[in-house]
Enzyme design. Structure first.
Site, PDB file in Angstrom:
ATOM      1  N   HIS A 100       0.910  -1.031  -0.042  1.00  0.00           N
ATOM      2  CA  HIS A 100       0.017  -0.084  -0.104  1.00  0.00           C
ATOM      3  C   HIS A 100       0.940   1.223  -0.068  1.00  0.00           C
ATOM      4  CE1 HIS A 100       0.676  -0.949   4.214  1.00  0.00           C
ATOM      5  NE2 HIS A 100       0.500   0.273   4.505  1.00  0.00           N
ATOM      6  N   HIS A 102       0.844   5.408   1.034  1.00  0.00           N
ATOM      7  CA  HIS A 102       0.199   6.368   1.981  1.00  0.00           C
ATOM      8  C   HIS A 102       0.387   7.747   0.891  1.00  0.00           C
ATOM      9  CE1 HIS A 102      -0.119   4.427   5.724  1.00  0.00           C
ATOM     10  NE2 HIS A 102       0.858   3.700   5.408  1.00  0.00           N
TER      11      HIS A 102
END
Length: 136
Positions: A100, A102
């Site tokens: 992932h 950010h």
């Protein structure tokens, strides 16, 4: 999708999220515990533990998507800058082992602490050795 992965479930709509973008490869959601207003996560719908497992073509799509989201959030939120953060491995601060990215808007007036590190110094010979061994 990996059955025991919370980010797989978030990316694929198993659990409700504050989604700001979705396509066949990604779901971009607002972080449930944001560092700042507008903190978003780019989540691939397929499971990859980290950047090392991601296909190059999907990585290219990830950074292009990050740019698109950042441009939109800058227009909507009026932020003054951005941090793009992507951790790989426990030693690097990764706590959820599903790739992932950010996207963290930064605001001048908020005076939020930045992610920083204490600079190190290494002998010149060691730097040259690392450089020699790392050349592609």
């Amino acid at each position: 999708m990996k059955d025991d992965c919370i980010f797989c479930k978030l990316a694929n709509g198993v659990f409700p999220t504050n989604s700001i973008y979705e396509d066949e490869d990604f779901n971009v959601i607002l972080d449930a515990s944001p560092a700042t207003k507008g903190h978003a996560l780019i989540l691939p719908k397929e499971h990859y533990d980290n950047v090392y497992e991601m296909p190059d073509a999907l990585l290219e799509k990830t950074i292009k998507l990050a740019k698109k989201i950042i441009q939109k959030e800058t227009d909507v939120l009026g932020c003054d800058g951005y941090n793009i953060v992507q951790n790989n491995g426990e030693a690097a601060g990764q706590t959820v082992f599903h790739f992932h990215m950010h996207l963290i808007p930064r605001y001048k007036e908020k005076n939020m602490p930045m992610v920083t590190w204490k600079p190190n110094e290494f002998p010149e010979e060691e730097m040259k050795d690392i450089c020699r061994r790392m050349k592609l």
